[in-house]
Design a protein around this motif. Structure first.
Motif, PDB file in Angstrom:
ATOM      1  N   GLN A  56      37.976  42.722  42.645  1.00 23.91           N
ATOM      2  CA  GLN A  56      38.831  43.080  41.660  1.00 23.91           C
ATOM      3  C   GLN A  56      39.154  41.409  41.414  1.00 23.91           C
ATOM      4  OE1 GLN A  56      40.610  44.375  44.345  1.00 23.91           O
ATOM      5  NE2 GLN A  56      40.399  42.710  45.068  1.00 23.91           N
ATOM      6  N   ASP A  57      39.705  40.673  40.463  1.00 18.36           N
ATOM      7  CA  ASP A  57      39.909  39.256  39.945  1.00 18.36           C
ATOM      8  C   ASP A  57      40.453  38.931  40.842  1.00 18.36           C
ATOM      9  OD1 ASP A  57      38.779  40.149  37.330  1.00 18.36           O
ATOM     10  OD2 ASP A  57      40.583  39.678  36.021  1.00 18.36           O
ATOM     11  N   ASN A  58      40.363  38.039  41.484  1.00 17.17           N
ATOM     12  CA  ASN A  58      40.965  37.160  42.493  1.00 17.17           C
ATOM     13  C   ASN A  58      41.434  35.519  42.346  1.00 17.17           C
ATOM     14  OD1 ASN A  58      39.446  35.829  44.343  1.00 17.17           O
ATOM     15  ND2 ASN A  58      38.416  37.635  44.179  1.00 17.17           N
ATOM     16  N   SER A  59      42.148  35.280  42.944  1.00 12.75           N
ATOM     17  CA  SER A  59      42.440  34.218  42.537  1.00 12.75           C
ATOM     18  C   SER A  59      41.493  32.690  43.916  1.00 12.75           C
ATOM     19  CB  SER A  59      44.032  33.769  43.409  1.00 12.75           C
ATOM     20  OG  SER A  59      44.258  31.887  43.325  1.00 12.75           O
ATOM     21  N   SER A  60      41.490  31.932  43.242  1.00 16.56           N
ATOM     22  CA  SER A  60      39.778  30.756  43.806  1.00 16.56           C
ATOM     23  C   SER A  60      40.820  30.081  45.015  1.00 16.56           C
ATOM     24  CB  SER A  60      38.986  30.457  43.010  1.00 16.56           C
ATOM     25  OG  SER A  60      39.303  29.661  41.530  1.00 16.56           O
ATOM     26  N   ALA A 138      43.181  29.826  29.761  1.00 19.63           N
ATOM     27  CA  ALA A 138      42.138  31.305  30.349  1.00 19.63           C
ATOM     28  C   ALA A 138      41.333  31.160  31.726  1.00 19.63           C
ATOM     29  CB  ALA A 138      42.466  31.777  28.791  1.00 19.63           C
ATOM     30  N   GLY A 139      41.604  31.945  32.260  1.00 17.75           N
ATOM     31  CA  GLY A 139      40.278  31.796  32.859  1.00 17.75           C
ATOM     32  C   GLY A 139      40.313  30.853  33.860  1.00 17.75           C
ATOM     33  N   GLN A 140      41.322  29.904  34.316  1.00 15.32           N
ATOM     34  CA  GLN A 140      41.059  29.323  35.402  1.00 15.32           C
ATOM     35  C   GLN A 140      41.125  29.183  36.732  1.00 15.32           C
ATOM     36  OE1 GLN A 140      42.775  25.291  34.149  1.00 15.32           O
ATOM     37  NE2 GLN A 140      44.588  25.839  35.899  1.00 15.32           N
ATOM     38  N   ARG A 144      36.302  36.512  39.259  1.00 12.97           N
ATOM     39  CA  ARG A 144      36.541  37.918  38.047  1.00 12.97           C
ATOM     40  C   ARG A 144      35.673  39.355  39.332  1.00 12.97           C
ATOM     41  NH1 ARG A 144      39.838  37.059  34.465  1.00 12.97           N
ATOM     42  NH2 ARG A 144      39.683  35.627  32.778  1.00 12.97           N
ATOM     43  N   ALA A 145      36.192  40.258  39.395  1.00 20.20           N
ATOM     44  CA  ALA A 145      35.442  41.281  39.258  1.00 20.20           C
ATOM     45  C   ALA A 145      34.057  40.959  38.929  1.00 20.20           C
ATOM     46  CB  ALA A 145      36.209  42.798  39.298  1.00 20.20           C
TER      47      ALA A 145
END
Length: 424
Positions: A56-60, A138-140, A144-145
């Motif tokens: 899943q989308d996750n934070s870097s 947006a997206g920073q 992404r999954a």
């Protein structure tokens, strides 16, 4: 007076390697092994991912997950509505709020950006929130999954020789076991009455003309590094009947019989007539230095052999001089064994580095000069390039692949093969 037979022309290495590889069919035997135990093995089928990685989308980054539209200018303050660590299952992000988030944690539905904590200030008082010092896009800082691996993607292809990074990739898609090609079974023989095993005779008692058997040690180690199961069958008794019996027994249980010594055209040795009695043998003169004498053929398996890889066992005979045997193994036997396992089997692409030496009298054969890199990024040459000087292969960290007749002057860029890439 009879005219001596004409010598066969020397065979270019590339032609010899192509002819040798044309005789190889990859082994059909398979093993299923733990991914923990698969380093160096060759994958027998494509490895397909059953999931996205990351799933899943996750934070870097450590920071705050937000809707980018809610932070329209520096100084905006948002209430912190939840805290999300790696492994948590977050709630959808409430409009006009932020979620405290940590590296690897899933990004909540509704959030489309992560603001690093160094771009925020904590707000004191009853409002548990943060002031945002920059405007996010947006997206920073959102991974992404499927960004690394998409569900259904081929992550490792059949024929891949597995290394630590590949094992980690396999584990990342949940592969606990892998289907790999079975290890080649290799019978290793030594020939030569002059050979003595270390430990059998003390150095001070070594008979005149005797030498310690060094080839047996480095060949066995090289075979193990290529993933082979090695049967070290020692020194074959110096009788034709014993040699035939040893070869027949080895052929019934192995994929390859490998010997060193006794393959030059004029040498008296029982290996050559024994192999021809049991199968076929070609004696090649390869246009390389060190090297040149090389034998390849096959030994028929017995009628009761249950071996699964066909009616014949491959036979390869290497020259007896240590460096010749070492180099010839690397440029011919190593590709052969990789092909036997279904792995890519060509010679490696060289690095082009400056020679910090002169080589004014090149040989007419393709030469493999023992060299090592120096602190200036150039290559130094071992002073004694004799085929019997094994110290050159220990001192050096690679070879210069020098074309036939090519003189080298200090500063010329030459083709360099790092030894580390050839012995494992």
């Amino acid at each position: 007076m009879a005219t001596p037979p004409a010598r066969a022309p020397l065979r270019p290495l590339d032609d010899a390697l192509a002819a040798l590889l044309a005789t190889v069919s990859p082994l059909a035997r398979r093993d299923f092994v733990s991914t923990f135990e698969a380093d160096g093995r060759v994958l027998a089928q494509d490895l397909i991912s059953p999931l996205h990685v990351p799933p899943q989308d996750n934070s870097s980054m450590d920071g705050y997950a937000v809707r980018a539209a809610d932070v329209s200018h520096p100084g905006v303050v948002l209430r912190v509505s939840q805290r999300i660590a790696a492994g948590d299952a977050p709630q959808p992000l409430e409009p006009g709020t932020a979620a405290r988030i940590f590296t690897g944690a899933p990004v909540p539905a509704g959030a489309d950006a992560v603001v690093p904590q160094e771009d925020t200030e904590a707000v004191s008082g009853d409002l548990h929130g943060g002031r945002f010092l920059s405007v996010p896009r947006a997206g920073q800082f959102v991974r992404r999954a499927g960004e690394d691996v998409a569900r259904g993607a081929t992550v490792l292809t059949r024929g891949t020789r597995l290394n630590p990074a590949a094992l980690g990739l396999a584990a990342s898609i949940g592969a606990a076991r892998l289907e790999v090609v079975a290890r080649p079974r290799v019978a290793l023989f030594s020939t030569g009455d002059e050979l003595v095993m270390p430990g059998e005779v003390a150095p001070e008692a070594l008979p005149a003309g005797a030498i310690y058997n060094s080839n047996r040690f480095f060949l066995r180690a090289l075979l193990h590094r290529l993933g082979c199961e090695v049967s070290d069958l020692g020194i074959v008794p110096d009788r034709l009947d014993a040699t035939v019996a040893a070869l027949q027994s080895a052929a019934d249980h192995h994929d390859l019989i490998l010997t060193s010594g006794g393959v030059s055209v004029g040498e008296e040795d029982h290996i050559k007539p024994a192999v021809r009695t049991l199968g076929a043998l070609d004696l090649w003169q390869i246009a390389i230095k060190p090297g040149k004498p090389f034998a390849h053929g096959h030994v028929r398996r017995g009628a009761n052999s249950l071996h699964a890889s066909g009616p014949h066992c491959h036979f390869i005979g290497l020259p007896g001089n240590p460096v010749s045997s070492f180099v010839t193994f690397l440029v011919l036997v190593r590709p052969f064994l990789l092909a036997l396992q279904g792995a890519p089997a060509g010679l490696p692409a060289p690095l082009w580095l400056p020679a910090h030496f002169d080589w004014p009298r090149p040989d007419k054969r393709r030469e493999f000069l023992r060299v090592r890199r120096n602190a200036q990024g150039g290559l130094e040459l071992f002073p004694n390039q004799s085929s019997g000087v094994l110290t050159s292969a220990v001192w050096g960290d690679g070879f210069v692949d020098n074309p036939p007749g090519q003189a080298i002057r200090h500063g010329d860029r030459v083709a360099y093969w790092p030894l580390q890439g050839l012995i494992g």
